[in-house]
Scaffold this motif. Structure first.
Motif, mmCIF file in Angstrom:
data_model
loop_
_atom_site.group_PDB
_atom_site.id
_atom_site.type_symbol
_atom_site.label_atom_id
_atom_site.label_comp_id
_atom_site.label_asym_id
_atom_site.label_seq_id
_atom_site.Cartn_x
_atom_site.Cartn_y
_atom_site.Cartn_z
ATOM 1 N N ALA A 16 -17.383 -9.207 -14.519
ATOM 2 C CA ALA A 16 -18.577 -9.989 -14.162
ATOM 3 C C ALA A 16 -19.841 -9.159 -14.342
ATOM 4 O O ALA A 16 -20.845 -9.647 -14.877
ATOM 5 C CB ALA A 16 -18.456 -10.477 -12.719
ATOM 6 N N SER A 47 -16.505 -12.320 -2.674
ATOM 7 C CA SER A 47 -15.569 -13.387 -3.014
ATOM 8 C C SER A 47 -14.132 -12.905 -3.093
ATOM 9 O O SER A 47 -13.217 -13.713 -3.327
ATOM 10 C CB SER A 47 -15.967 -14.017 -4.353
ATOM 11 N N GLY A 48 -13.933 -11.595 -2.910
ATOM 12 C CA GLY A 48 -12.581 -11.056 -2.937
ATOM 13 C C GLY A 48 -12.027 -10.827 -4.324
ATOM 14 O O GLY A 48 -10.802 -10.746 -4.498
ATOM 15 N N SER A 49 -12.894 -10.714 -5.332
ATOM 16 C CA SER A 49 -12.427 -10.494 -6.694
ATOM 17 C C SER A 49 -11.764 -9.124 -6.826
ATOM 18 O O SER A 49 -12.068 -8.195 -6.077
ATOM 19 C CB SER A 49 -13.603 -10.591 -7.678
ATOM 20 N N SER A 50 -10.878 -9.004 -7.803
ATOM 21 C CA SER A 50 -10.238 -7.719 -8.075
ATOM 22 C C SER A 50 -11.255 -6.763 -8.700
ATOM 23 O O SER A 50 -12.355 -7.170 -9.102
ATOM 24 C CB SER A 50 -9.060 -7.906 -9.029
ATOM 25 N N ALA A 77 -19.173 -10.528 -6.246
ATOM 26 C CA ALA A 77 -17.754 -10.391 -6.581
ATOM 27 C C ALA A 77 -16.980 -9.757 -5.435
ATOM 28 O O ALA A 77 -15.853 -10.154 -5.138
ATOM 29 C CB ALA A 77 -17.607 -9.553 -7.856
ATOM 30 N N VAL A 78 -17.591 -8.771 -4.783
ATOM 31 C CA VAL A 78 -16.936 -8.124 -3.643
ATOM 32 C C VAL A 78 -16.744 -9.121 -2.503
ATOM 33 O O VAL A 78 -15.666 -9.200 -1.892
ATOM 34 C CB VAL A 78 -17.760 -6.908 -3.174
ATOM 35 N N GLY A 86 -19.987 -21.339 -12.457
ATOM 36 C CA GLY A 86 -19.309 -20.107 -12.821
ATOM 37 C C GLY A 86 -19.534 -19.721 -14.265
ATOM 38 O O GLY A 86 -19.419 -18.554 -14.623
ATOM 39 N N TRP A 144 -11.025 -5.337 -11.580
ATOM 40 C CA TRP A 144 -11.237 -5.707 -12.982
ATOM 41 C C TRP A 144 -12.095 -6.957 -13.103
ATOM 42 O O TRP A 144 -12.921 -7.069 -14.013
ATOM 43 C CB TRP A 144 -9.893 -5.913 -13.667
ATOM 44 N N GLY A 145 -11.905 -7.899 -12.189
ATOM 45 C CA GLY A 145 -12.736 -9.094 -12.211
ATOM 46 C C GLY A 145 -14.197 -8.781 -11.932
ATOM 47 O O GLY A 145 -15.099 -9.316 -12.587
ATOM 48 N N ALA A 146 -14.437 -7.901 -10.949
ATOM 49 C CA ALA A 146 -15.805 -7.500 -10.636
ATOM 50 C C ALA A 146 -16.427 -6.748 -11.803
ATOM 51 O O ALA A 146 -17.595 -6.966 -12.159
ATOM 52 C CB ALA A 146 -15.814 -6.636 -9.373
#
Length: 247
Positions: A87, A77-80, A74-75, A221, A82-84
């Motif tokens: 996940a 891929s540039g996720s936020s 997640a890091v 995904g 909250w997104g990380a």
């Protein structure tokens, strides 16, 4: 050794004896396989640009290896944030049934709830499999002590391993790191297959093995979620169908 139910709290010496037995139980083939996978994780974390302190801290507070791999992905891929977090939470939901199954095995007549809450942090596939296999041989009042030795040693040992390997990861061939990382899922599969108490568990794993690669192509995904829901639902239906009907 038969289960013992003493009418008085066990002494400190008895707690210390069973704690050391838990420590010794962590030194096993499953424990060594888990450690080898953390060797690969250390290389992955370094390649992702994480620092030594961040990587070791992640081992301590996240613990379950798949969740850490998901977090690094997640890091990258540039996720936020909250997104990380979402996940990682999804990848860790699988541990909830393990905690639900393990806590009644650990709970004694005098076990405080906070002890169970604290020890649930150590629950991952390796510690769960070892504990479910050995706890029935441990006196009930001493099971939390035994599991503290088992789970705590696995966490601390792998923190040390990750710190050492992180420092020398540059000299480790990438292919070796990847191969070591894959040892853990292979162990998970074989150990869970062998420890399944009902045929429905085998059905769920077999369906998951078939649907996982298929959904990876069709639903990237969401492949693990879809395979888990469908495979688990089908296995539950199989369990209901195979259950003897009351006369």
């Amino acid at each position: 050794m038969p289960e013992v139910e003493p009418s008085f709290p066990p002494s400190f010496d008895l707690h210390w004896t069973w704690f050391r037995r838990g420590v010794r139980a962590s030194v096993s083939i499953p424990g060594l396989i888990l450690t080898s996978a953390f060797v690969g994780f250390a290389g992955l974390a370094k390649d992702a640009g994480l620092g030594l302190g961040e990587t070791v801290f992640m081992v301590a507070v996240v613990w379950a290896l798949p969740a850490k791999v998901v977090l690094i992905g997640a890091v990258l891929s540039g996720s936020s944030v909250w997104g990380a977090a979402f996940a990682v939470a999804l990848s860790s939901v699988r541990l909830m049934p393990m905690v639900v199954a393990l806590v009644p095995e650990m709970r004694g007549p005098r076990t405080p709830r906070w002890v169970l809450y604290a020890l649930s942090h150590f629950v991952a596939v390796t510690s769960w499999v070892l504990a479910m296999d050995q706890l029935r041989h441990v006196p009930r009042d001493l099971r939390t002590t035994y599991y503290a030795g088992l789970g705590g040693t696995l966490v601390l040992a792998n923190m040390v391993v990750v710190a050492v390997v992180f420092s020398i990861a540059g000299s480790l061939p990438p292919l070796v790191s990847a191969a070591l990382l894959l040892l853990t899922p292979m162990y998970f599969l074989t150990s869970l297959w062998g420890s399944a108490r009902e045929r429905a568990g085998h059905v769920a794993m077999a369906i998951g093995l078939v649907l996982g690669p298929l959904f990876h192509i069709l639903l990237p995904g969401f492949d693990l979620l879809a395979a888990g829901v469908i495979g688990g639902g089908a296995a539950y239906a199989f369990h209901l169908a195979a259950r003897p009907k009351a006369s």
